[in-house]
Enzyme design. Sequence first.
Site, PDB file in Angstrom:
ATOM      1  N   LYS A 206       0.843  -1.204   0.000  1.00 37.32           N
ATOM      2  CA  LYS A 206       0.000   0.000   0.000  1.00 37.32           C
ATOM      3  C   LYS A 206       0.876   1.251   0.000  1.00 37.32           C
ATOM      4  O   LYS A 206       0.678   2.152  -0.789  1.00 37.32           O
ATOM      5  CB  LYS A 206      -0.896  -0.015   1.241  1.00 37.32           C
ATOM      6  N   GLU A 212      10.726  -4.635   4.265  1.00 39.13           N
ATOM      7  CA  GLU A 212      10.865  -6.032   3.827  1.00 39.13           C
ATOM      8  C   GLU A 212      10.478  -6.170   2.350  1.00 39.13           C
ATOM      9  O   GLU A 212      11.171  -6.822   1.569  1.00 39.13           O
ATOM     10  CB  GLU A 212       9.971  -6.953   4.672  1.00 39.13           C
ATOM     11  N   GLY A 267      -4.707  -2.101   5.373  1.00 38.79           N
ATOM     12  CA  GLY A 267      -3.909  -3.203   4.837  1.00 38.79           C
ATOM     13  C   GLY A 267      -4.501  -4.556   5.169  1.00 38.79           C
ATOM     14  O   GLY A 267      -4.669  -5.409   4.289  1.00 38.79           O
ATOM     15  N   ARG A 268      -4.927  -4.757   6.432  1.00 33.72           N
ATOM     16  CA  ARG A 268      -5.421  -6.064   6.835  1.00 33.72           C
ATOM     17  C   ARG A 268      -6.850  -6.320   6.366  1.00 33.72           C
ATOM     18  O   ARG A 268      -7.438  -7.349   6.660  1.00 33.72           O
ATOM     19  CB  ARG A 268      -5.310  -6.220   8.355  1.00 33.72           C
ATOM     20  N   GLU A 353      -3.942  -6.896  15.142  1.00 36.59           N
ATOM     21  CA  GLU A 353      -3.469  -5.567  14.702  1.00 36.59           C
ATOM     22  C   GLU A 353      -4.621  -4.553  14.781  1.00 36.59           C
ATOM     23  O   GLU A 353      -4.398  -3.348  14.874  1.00 36.59           O
ATOM     24  CB  GLU A 353      -2.908  -5.620  13.284  1.00 36.59           C
ATOM     25  N   HIS A 384      -3.841 -33.451  18.258  1.00 39.11           N
ATOM     26  CA  HIS A 384      -2.606 -34.173  18.613  1.00 39.11           C
ATOM     27  C   HIS A 384      -1.493 -33.205  18.985  1.00 39.11           C
ATOM     28  O   HIS A 384      -0.331 -33.582  19.034  1.00 39.11           O
ATOM     29  CB  HIS A 384      -2.175 -35.055  17.434  1.00 39.11           C
ATOM     30  N   LYS A 512      10.131  -0.786  13.949  1.00 44.22           N
ATOM     31  CA  LYS A 512      10.797  -0.481  12.671  1.00 44.22           C
ATOM     32  C   LYS A 512      11.846   0.620  12.868  1.00 44.22           C
ATOM     33  O   LYS A 512      12.927   0.595  12.306  1.00 44.22           O
ATOM     34  CB  LYS A 512       9.770  -0.007  11.646  1.00 44.22           C
TER      35      LYS A 512
END
Length: 549
Positions: A206, A212, A267-268, A353, A384, A512
């Site tokens: 965005k 990253e 974003g999410r 978030e 399990h 960051k």
Amino acid sequence: MPKLTNLASWKALEAHFLQIKDVHMRDMFEQDKNRFSKFSAQMNDILLDFSKNRINDETFKLLTELAKETGVLEWRDRMFAGEPINISEFRPVLHTALRNRSNEPVYVDGENVMPKINRVLAQLRYFTERIRGGHMRGYSGHLFKDVVNIGIGGSDLGPHVVCDSMKPYAQRGMNVHFVSNVDPTHLTEILKFVQPESTLFVVSSKTFSTQETMLNAQSARDWFVKLTVNEKAVARHFVAVTSNKKAAAEFGILDENMFEFWDWVGGRYSLWSAIGLPIALYLGMDHFEELLEGAHDMDMHFKSAPIEKNLPIILALMGVWYNNFFDAQSHAVMAYNQYLRRLPAYLQQLDMESNGKTINRDGKRVDYLTGPIIWGETGSNCQHAFFQLLHQGTKPVPADFLIPARSKNPLGDQHCVLLSNYFAQTRALMKGKTEDEARAELEASGYSEEIIKDVLPHKIFEGNKPTNSIIFENLNPRTLGALLAMYEHKVFVQGIIWNINSFDQWGVEYGKQLASDIQSELSCRQNTASYDDSTNNLINYCMSLQFSD
Ligand code: F6P
């Protein structure tokens, strides 16, 4: 808004909790034969059975009153109407407009945004059909057979969970890969399996500034140019999804290969936007639009269903009940379907978030718990791994259990076995096993009284562990779209009840900033004393390991 804990419904719930906290669901089911019809709701073929919760009529009445008293419905309407409810970024929250299949106008600053949403959808359709149809090929004429999405957070998790879940709907010969981690291993391991001439890189960001993503995109570009020795070909093999077209152009993306989305899409919450480009490339635009239609179905349900039969509101209220009155610290999601294995990772960003906040909309620190820790695993694997804790641990873990009635891969009676485990687990968690029942089993197995005396306490299950059961006919694009929208609206409702802004994420900025300071220290390879004693020693020890000759 008045302080949450001073609301009449909140105080009534506090008093009610003291009355009901020790009542066992086993007894509630015995005393009320209509729990399922009272405590279940449906949207299309998606059935939510919330009767295996520690609630009775009074609990549910008080919880629905809490929703009303906190203005959930009014805030819902404000969100759909495009009001700037993201108060710290002064933005509307309009992921719902992206899938507004009614095409009714939605206004942002006086502009109806539907035309530009539809323009981008048309651009996605045109582009993906040309790629998938072989009309648009790589620089050397090869068909594109690998798509590598480079993005992180909401620019990865949404398209990733959808592509993973919808494998049966994918076009043969088209593979999709997701690179997100700045750890060079992530990109390196994927580049081992793709050829530059037949690979399309989608740089999804965005802001087009996330460290990253920018590093991975540059490394992928370097890899491509090194192998093809053809800088010009970059323009045919790299496209961008972003709201920052200027930065994308500086990277070398052609204007016609930029797919925009807008700052009123978080974003999410963005998989419904052009961030869904990998989905449309992998599944085809028709299936992507079915995903949008399913989400729109859930939007209409959220807008119109009465609170008592409103799936997102019910899930939100059940979560508040355990989070704020039973002190549950987490909420688990068990998808009894292998295609949904990435659902917990997606829900972690969506929920944590959004609602991992301590400052409320009035700028004051809350004095109650807000967002839960979200986690989970596919069924039956979860049984399990950690079901011992769920059944006999000391920590309450409310959980959602999801399953499609039909499998995409009929294999003997395996889906029947999966279904039986699904039904058995929520029943066992609710019902438990009494001392008498455990004793009877041990006696029936022929154990001596001496053995039984030692073993019996370990064989008792307290039960009374709450679960929501969500069952639907098929895992297809429409149903998946509805389920993901359901969880978006659940998160929204909980944020309104907790009086927090679910749509900013200032908490991710601080790490960051520190990282960029530390990175410069690491680059100079000299011991540091700039930080706290722990960080200094960790950095210096790491450097001693890295650069020991
Ligand atoms: O995690 C912080 C965050 O800003 C998320 O909200 C977002 O989805 C992600 O980073 C990626 O941001 P962008 O799409 O701008 O690269």
